[in-house]
Design an enzyme around this catalytic site. Structure first.
Site, PDB file in Angstrom:
ATOM      1  N   ALA A  23     -29.360   3.957 -32.021  1.00 12.58           N
ATOM      2  CA  ALA A  23     -28.161   3.687 -31.218  1.00 12.58           C
ATOM      3  C   ALA A  23     -28.381   3.792 -29.717  1.00 12.58           C
ATOM      4  O   ALA A  23     -27.587   3.260 -28.939  1.00 12.58           O
ATOM      5  CB  ALA A  23     -27.030   4.621 -31.651  1.00 12.58           C
ATOM      6  N   ILE A  62     -30.734  -2.662 -28.098  1.00  9.57           N
ATOM      7  CA  ILE A  62     -29.720  -3.365 -28.891  1.00  9.57           C
ATOM      8  C   ILE A  62     -28.530  -2.448 -29.143  1.00  9.57           C
ATOM      9  O   ILE A  62     -27.376  -2.850 -28.978  1.00  9.57           O
ATOM     10  CB  ILE A  62     -30.308  -3.870 -30.228  1.00  9.57           C
ATOM     11  CG1 ILE A  62     -31.406  -4.902 -29.979  1.00  9.57           C
ATOM     12  CG2 ILE A  62     -29.206  -4.476 -31.102  1.00  9.57           C
ATOM     13  CD1 ILE A  62     -32.147  -5.332 -31.233  1.00  9.57           C
ATOM     14  N   GLY A  63     -28.819  -1.202 -29.541  1.00  8.89           N
ATOM     15  CA  GLY A  63     -27.744  -0.243 -29.791  1.00  8.89           C
ATOM     16  C   GLY A  63     -26.846  -0.067 -28.586  1.00  8.89           C
ATOM     17  O   GLY A  63     -25.614  -0.033 -28.706  1.00  8.89           O
ATOM     18  N   ARG A 116     -49.574  -6.984 -40.420  1.00 12.23           N
ATOM     19  CA  ARG A 116     -48.206  -7.048 -40.950  1.00 12.23           C
ATOM     20  C   ARG A 116     -48.001  -6.027 -42.072  1.00 12.23           C
ATOM     21  O   ARG A 116     -46.929  -5.449 -42.208  1.00 12.23           O
ATOM     22  CB  ARG A 116     -47.895  -8.465 -41.436  1.00 12.23           C
ATOM     23  CG  ARG A 116     -46.407  -8.682 -41.727  1.00 12.23           C
ATOM     24  CD  ARG A 116     -46.076 -10.160 -41.852  1.00 12.23           C
ATOM     25  NE  ARG A 116     -44.648 -10.365 -42.097  1.00 12.23           N
ATOM     26  CZ  ARG A 116     -43.726 -10.420 -41.167  1.00 12.23           C
ATOM     27  NH1 ARG A 116     -44.054 -10.248 -39.905  1.00 12.23           N
ATOM     28  NH2 ARG A 116     -42.452 -10.634 -41.472  1.00 12.23           N
ATOM     29  N   GLY A 161     -33.136  -4.323 -38.027  1.00 13.84           N
ATOM     30  CA  GLY A 161     -34.499  -3.907 -37.706  1.00 13.84           C
ATOM     31  C   GLY A 161     -35.528  -4.708 -38.485  1.00 13.84           C
ATOM     32  O   GLY A 161     -35.409  -4.882 -39.696  1.00 13.84           O
ATOM     33  N   HIS A 186     -36.211 -14.141 -41.609  1.00 10.18           N
ATOM     34  CA  HIS A 186     -36.038 -13.993 -40.159  1.00 10.18           C
ATOM     35  C   HIS A 186     -37.425 -13.751 -39.566  1.00 10.18           C
ATOM     36  O   HIS A 186     -37.841 -12.620 -39.332  1.00 10.18           O
ATOM     37  CB  HIS A 186     -35.092 -12.837 -39.838  1.00 10.18           C
ATOM     38  CG  HIS A 186     -35.042 -12.521 -38.371  1.00 10.18           C
ATOM     39  ND1 HIS A 186     -34.544 -13.407 -37.456  1.00 10.18           N
ATOM     40  CD2 HIS A 186     -35.445 -11.435 -37.668  1.00 10.18           C
ATOM     41  CE1 HIS A 186     -34.637 -12.879 -36.238  1.00 10.18           C
ATOM     42  NE2 HIS A 186     -35.192 -11.681 -36.349  1.00 10.18           N
TER      43      HIS A 186
END
Length: 330
Positions: free
Chosen positions: A13, A17-18, A99, A131, A188
C-alpha cells in the site's frame, strides 16, 4: 444515501501503485458515492513508517466515506474481515533473474496471501490480483484459498485493454468512447493478444475502420504488448498512476452490470471456454449481467488471431507447469 460499507485490503500500500490507488478508493471512485470504505493497508515491516505517512495523508483529505484505516505488516490482520483483497504488491523481476526465479519468489508470497484470505477474510471476499506475474500469482493464491469459490479470483488486464483502446482511438481519429469490445486474450505479459479484429469502433470492426492491417498486426499489437516496458524506459519506473486507474476501472466492471453491447477484459478461472485448459487464469472478454460475471461466447479467430491466442495460452500453461514443479500448486 449511504447503503453499504466495504472493507478493502491493499497489499504493497505504500508503493507507487498503492499510493496512487488508496486515495481514489477512499474518495468513492471504486465503489461509488453510497458505499463507506474501511482500508486495511499492508506493507513490509521496513515500509511501515512510510505507510503511516500515507495514512496521515488519507486522514488529512477528510474523505466523508472513509471510516477506518488499519496499517499493518501482519498479513492475517490485513485480511481480517475484508470484502475485497487487492493484491498489488509483488517482487519485480531484476536483471539476471530467470522467470522461474520470479515465479518461485512471488509464489511464496501469494501462497501465504491465499491462506490468509482463506482463514481471515469475509465469507463474500473477492480477490483482484495486480502484482506480476499476475495470472499465475492469482492461480497460486486461489489454490491456497480452498474455502473461497474460485470464481471470486481475478487478475488484471484492464490496463492492457485501456492502452489498446487508446491506440485504436488515436489511429482512427475518434473519441476514446467510440472504441468498445476491446478484448485482451490470455496472459498479462508480452504474449497477450489485443484482439483488434473483434474490437469495435463506432460499432464496426476496428480492422475495417482503420484498414491498415500491417499497422494493426505489427505496430498496434507490439505497442500494447510492450507499453509497460516503454513507460519504464521513459520515466525510469513502472506504470503507477495508470495501473491504479485500471484497478479502479477493473473493480468497477466487476461490481456494475455491463451496458448492452459492451464487454471488458478480465482474467478469471477458465471453465474450458475457447478451448482454454480448465483452471488456468486467462483473460477473456467478459460481461457482468444481473450480478453474475460471464464470458462472452462465440467470438471467432482468423489464422493470425488463433496463432496469437495459442502463443499466450502456451505461456500460461508453461507458467502453471513451472509453479507446479516448484510445489506451489496441489
Amino acid at each position: 444515501m449511504i447503503n453499504n460499507r466495504v472493507r478493502v485490503a491493499v497489499t504493497g500500500a505504500a508503493g507507487q501503485i498503492g499510493y496512487a490507488l488508496v486515495f481514489r478508493i477512499a474518495s468513492g471512485q471504486m465503489f461509488g458515492p453510497n458505499t463507506e470504505v474501511e482500508l486495511n493497508l499492508l506493507e513490509l515491516e521496513p515500509a511501515l513508517p512510510s505507510l503511516e505517512g500515507v495514512a496521515m495523508e488519507l486522514d488529512d483529505c477528510a474523505f466523508p466515506l472513509l471510516k477506518r484505516i488499519v496499517c499493518t505488516a501482519d498479513l492475517n490482520k490485513a485480511m481480517d474481515g475484508v470484502n475485497w483483497a487487492l493484491l498489488v504488491g509483488s517482487v519485480p523481476r531484476k536483471q539476471g533473474m530467470e522467470r522461474s526465479d520470479l515465479l518461485q519468489i512471488n509464489g511464496g508470497i501469494f501462497t501465504k496471501q491465499g491462506q490468509a484470505i482463506n482463514d481471515y477474510a469475509s465469507d463474500d471476499v473477492r480477490v483482484f490480483v495486480v502484482g506480476n506475474p499476475c495470472n499465475t500469482n492469482c492461480l497460486i493464491a486461489m489454490n491456497h484459498a480452498k474455502d473461497v469459490p474460485s470464481d471470486r479470483f481475478y487478475a488484471m488486464t484492464t490496463l492492457d485493454e485501456l492502452r489498446a483502446r487508446t491506440q485504436l482511438a488515436k489511429k482512427a481519429g475518434v473519441d476514446i468512447t467510440a472504441v468498445t469490445q476491446m478484448t485482451i486474450w490470455g496472459n498479462h505479459s508480452a504474449t497477450q493478444y489485443p484482439d483488434f479484429y473483434n474490437a469495435k469502433i463506432n460499432g464496426t470492426s476496428a480492422a475495417q475502420v482503420i484498414n491498415d492491417e500491417t499497422w494493426l498486426k505489427e505496430t498496434f499489437v507490439s505497442t500494447v504488448q510492450q507499453r509497460g516496458a516503454a513507460v519504464i524506459k521513459a520515466r525510469g519506473s513502472s506504470s503507477a498512476a495508470s495501473a491504479a486507474n485500471a484497478i479502479i476501472t477493473g473493480v468497477n466492471h466487476l461490481v456494475t452490470d455491463t451496458p448492452a453491447g459492451e464487454s471488458f477484459s478480465m482474467c478469471r478461472r477458465s471453465k474450458g471456454e475457447y478451448g482454454v485448459d480448465e483452471g488456468l487464469i486467462f483473460s477473456f472478454p467478459c460481461r457482468r449481467e444481473h450480478g453474475e460475471l460471464k464470458v462472452v461466447e462465440n467470438l471467432e479467430f482468423n489464422d493470425f488471431g488463433r496463432e496469437r491466442f495459442n502463443t499466450t495460452l502456451n505461456e500460461l500453461r508453461s507458467e502453471r507447469d513451472t509453479v507446479k514443479s516448484l510445489g506451489l500448486l496441489d
